[in-house]
Design a protein around this motif. Structure first.
Motif, PDB file in Angstrom:
ATOM      1  N   LEU A 353      50.309  44.346  44.236  1.00  0.00           N
ATOM      2  CA  LEU A 353      50.049  43.053  43.603  1.00  0.00           C
ATOM      3  C   LEU A 353      49.354  42.066  44.542  1.00  0.00           C
ATOM      4  O   LEU A 353      48.650  41.163  44.077  1.00  0.00           O
ATOM      5  N   LEU A 354      49.526  42.216  45.851  1.00  0.00           N
ATOM      6  CA  LEU A 354      48.780  41.365  46.781  1.00  0.00           C
ATOM      7  C   LEU A 354      47.302  41.721  46.743  1.00  0.00           C
ATOM      8  O   LEU A 354      46.432  40.838  46.759  1.00  0.00           O
ATOM      9  N   ALA A 355      46.995  43.026  46.677  1.00  0.00           N
ATOM     10  CA  ALA A 355      45.598  43.440  46.511  1.00  0.00           C
ATOM     11  C   ALA A 355      45.038  42.908  45.199  1.00  0.00           C
ATOM     12  O   ALA A 355      43.887  42.455  45.128  1.00  0.00           O
ATOM     13  N   GLY A 356      45.857  42.924  44.139  1.00  0.00           N
ATOM     14  CA  GLY A 356      45.430  42.365  42.871  1.00  0.00           C
ATOM     15  C   GLY A 356      45.169  40.870  42.965  1.00  0.00           C
ATOM     16  O   GLY A 356      44.239  40.345  42.344  1.00  0.00           O
ATOM     17  N   ALA A 357      45.974  40.170  43.756  1.00  0.00           N
ATOM     18  CA  ALA A 357      45.791  38.724  43.927  1.00  0.00           C
ATOM     19  C   ALA A 357      44.464  38.411  44.617  1.00  0.00           C
ATOM     20  O   ALA A 357      43.837  37.385  44.331  1.00  0.00           O
ATOM     21  N   ARG A 358      44.019  39.280  45.515  1.00  0.00           N
ATOM     22  CA  ARG A 358      42.718  39.060  46.156  1.00  0.00           C
ATOM     23  C   ARG A 358      41.594  39.081  45.121  1.00  0.00           C
ATOM     24  O   ARG A 358      40.628  38.327  45.215  1.00  0.00           O
ATOM     25  N   GLY A 359      41.722  39.957  44.126  1.00  0.00           N
ATOM     26  CA  GLY A 359      40.717  39.999  43.072  1.00  0.00           C
ATOM     27  C   GLY A 359      40.718  38.741  42.229  1.00  0.00           C
ATOM     28  O   GLY A 359      39.663  38.215  41.872  1.00  0.00           O
ATOM     29  N   VAL A 360      41.904  38.241  41.913  1.00  0.00           N
ATOM     30  CA  VAL A 360      42.009  36.988  41.168  1.00  0.00           C
ATOM     31  C   VAL A 360      41.410  35.844  41.980  1.00  0.00           C
ATOM     32  O   VAL A 360      40.696  34.985  41.450  1.00  0.00           O
ATOM     33  N   GLN A 361      41.688  35.837  43.281  1.00  0.00           N
ATOM     34  CA  GLN A 361      41.152  34.794  44.157  1.00  0.00           C
ATOM     35  C   GLN A 361      39.628  34.796  44.144  1.00  0.00           C
ATOM     36  O   GLN A 361      38.998  33.727  44.029  1.00  0.00           O
ATOM     37  N   LEU A 362      39.014  35.981  44.240  1.00  0.00           N
ATOM     38  CA  LEU A 362      37.553  36.028  44.285  1.00  0.00           C
ATOM     39  C   LEU A 362      36.951  35.559  42.966  1.00  0.00           C
ATOM     40  O   LEU A 362      35.931  34.854  42.958  1.00  0.00           O
ATOM     41  N   ALA A 363      37.568  35.923  41.842  1.00  0.00           N
ATOM     42  CA  ALA A 363      37.076  35.457  40.550  1.00  0.00           C
ATOM     43  C   ALA A 363      37.199  33.940  40.439  1.00  0.00           C
ATOM     44  O   ALA A 363      36.271  33.254  39.980  1.00  0.00           O
ATOM     45  N   GLU A 364      38.327  33.409  40.875  1.00  0.00           N
ATOM     46  CA  GLU A 364      38.551  31.966  40.815  1.00  0.00           C
ATOM     47  C   GLU A 364      37.533  31.228  41.677  1.00  0.00           C
ATOM     48  O   GLU A 364      36.949  30.217  41.253  1.00  0.00           O
ATOM     49  N   LEU A 365      37.288  31.723  42.870  1.00  0.00           N
ATOM     50  CA  LEU A 365      36.321  31.086  43.767  1.00  0.00           C
ATOM     51  C   LEU A 365      34.891  31.271  43.262  1.00  0.00           C
ATOM     52  O   LEU A 365      34.037  30.393  43.458  1.00  0.00           O
ATOM     53  N   GLY A 366      34.622  32.403  42.629  1.00  0.00           N
ATOM     54  CA  GLY A 366      33.298  32.619  42.068  1.00  0.00           C
ATOM     55  C   GLY A 366      32.971  31.605  40.983  1.00  0.00           C
ATOM     56  O   GLY A 366      31.879  31.041  40.942  1.00  0.00           O
ATOM     57  N   LEU A 367      33.927  31.359  40.112  1.00  0.00           N
ATOM     58  CA  LEU A 367      33.725  30.353  39.062  1.00  0.00           C
ATOM     59  C   LEU A 367      33.593  28.957  39.666  1.00  0.00           C
ATOM     60  O   LEU A 367      32.764  28.156  39.217  1.00  0.00           O
ATOM     61  N   GLN A 368      34.391  28.669  40.684  1.00  0.00           N
ATOM     62  CA  GLN A 368      34.304  27.363  41.338  1.00  0.00           C
ATOM     63  C   GLN A 368      32.962  27.195  42.035  1.00  0.00           C
ATOM     64  O   GLN A 368      32.336  26.123  41.977  1.00  0.00           O
ATOM     65  N   SER A 369      32.504  28.256  42.690  1.00  0.00           N
ATOM     66  CA  SER A 369      31.210  28.206  43.373  1.00  0.00           C
ATOM     67  C   SER A 369      30.088  27.893  42.396  1.00  0.00           C
ATOM     68  O   SER A 369      29.213  27.067  42.669  1.00  0.00           O
ATOM     69  N   SER A 370      30.122  28.543  41.239  1.00  0.00           N
ATOM     70  CA  SER A 370      29.085  28.298  40.245  1.00  0.00           C
ATOM     71  C   SER A 370      29.166  26.877  39.713  1.00  0.00           C
ATOM     72  O   SER A 370      28.140  26.195  39.556  1.00  0.00           O
TER      73      SER A 370
END
Length: 383
Positions: A353-370
């Motif tokens: 689940l920590l590895a899964g959280a890294r994926g959620v983090q990247l998606a969240e930051l990707g949307l924020q970056s855009s």
């Protein structure tokens, strides 16, 4: 041989991916093989409990595949003391609450991604699971694709020298639903229902980049909703509020740069629906779902730019196919086997689940970056 039963609740497998890959091609395929041989004289037999909201669909699926157990009552299923594992393939918006319930019930967790709708929730799930002392895993299926396994073989063998860059192209044309039925469910295109290609695909790109090339240290993304109106399963028009394309640049630990385009609004002019080109000082490779081709520095041609003359090189013919050198089973099934061995034998397993959280983090930051129009650092996360 001693047969040991592992009782698994499968929630959300009336959907396309959950049904085809996780039920039919993974656990039912294991049952057809007689179970999972643990190598110690024990065969692990998956006993499946189908869970979902649509009673008729569950009943029909159980009858079709000869399964005895199904339920629309998740709480009752989780209350069963004989249940060992809870698996979740629901829509993203329903997943976090169900996983919390399963963790509270003391069940081992195996789940599709993204694990939650935000990083805070994803990290909390990992903390709760660790505190409960249960085993937990997240589907990271792309790592087990034949093409990427061949690519990893090249990386492990030092083929590339210093890896300089990774370029990924993913996507295909998803029909709008008016004159031809869409290949994806309508919720994928509604942000209010947890849809969007960033939420769907950036978790994949995180673990592919992390496992093969290095941790993502920054992201700069641009998202778009290229098609603003689509038609749902009842052929009624609706507003597409989620992104259907994303263009990302990722800096990786070690200095390599990755560029990945993800789109449901692109027509395919490549050999496979996803391809990654890796360029290094000693050689390059292009890997897809199943195939992988290489070009070593010693066989690299020397093209010269001259727009006044036709191309004199047949560039695709100058690459060499990487041989299979082994048998490749269904990637979802392979990861299921690894997770079940983790549950039964406590074998190492790090796609948690920590590895899964890294994926959620990247998606969240990707949307924020855009949204903000800027590059963002990706901090390391831990529990």
């Amino acid at each position: 041989m001693t047969r040991k039963t592992v009782r698994i609740a499968m929630n959300g497998v009336t959907g396309r991916m959950g049904y085809r890959q996780h039920l039919v091609r993974s656990l039912l395929a294991l049952r057809e093989e007689g179970g999972l041989d643990l190598g110690d004289g024990t065969v692990l037999w998956p006993e499946i409990v189908l869970v979902g909201r649509r009673e008729h669909a569950l009943q029909a699926m159980a009858a079709k595949h000869g399964l005895e157990h199904w339920s629309t009552d998740l709480d009752a299923v989780l209350a069963d003391p004989d249940l060992d594992v809870y698996f979740d393939a629901q829509v993203t918006s329903a997943r976090e609450e169900a996983l919390r319930k399963a963790i509270a019930a003391g069940k081992h967790i195996y789940t599709e991604k993204p694990t939650a709708t935000g990083l805070a929730g994803a990290l909390e799930l990992a903390r709760l699971a660790d505190a409960a002392g249960i085993k937990h895993g997240v589907v990271q299926d792309k790592l087990f694709l034949p093409g990427l396994l061949k690519l990893k073989r090249l990386i492990d063998g030092g083929f590339f020298g210093k890896i300089l860059s990774v370029r990924g192209e993913f996507g295909y044309w998803v029909f709008e639903g008016d004159w031809q039925d869409a290949q994806r469910p309508s919720w994928n295109y509604r942000a209010e229902d947890g849809g969007g290609i960033v939420v769907d695909m950036f978790p994949h790109w995180e673990y592919v980049l992390h496992e093969l090339f290095g941790r993502v240290t920054s992201v700069q993304a641009l998202t778009a909703t290229h098609i603003p109106q689509r038609w749902d399963e009842q052929h009624k028009p609706y507003d597409a509020t989620a992104d259907d394309a994303a263009y990302g640049i990722f800096e990786l630990e070690g200095g390599a740069i990755a560029q990945i385009n993800s789109s449901w609004t692109v027509r395919v002019n490549r050999d496979e629906l996803v391809e990654f080109q890796v360029d290094g000082t000693e050689g390059s490779a292009v890997a897809g779902l199943r195939n992988c081709r290489t070009q070593h520095r010693s066989t690299t041609p020397k093209p010269v730019w001259n727009p006044d003359l036709p191309a004199t090189h047949a560039f695709r013919e100058q690459w060499q196919e990487v041989p299979d050198n082994g048998e490749f089973d269904n990637g979802f099934k392979v990861q299921w086997e690894l997770f079940l061995r983790h549950v039964a034998l406590d074998e190492p397993y790090h796609w948690d689940l920590l590895a899964g959280a890294r994926g959620v983090q990247l998606a969240e930051l990707g949307l924020q970056s855009s949204a903000e129009g800027r590059r963002l650092d990706v901090p390391e996360i831990s529990l």
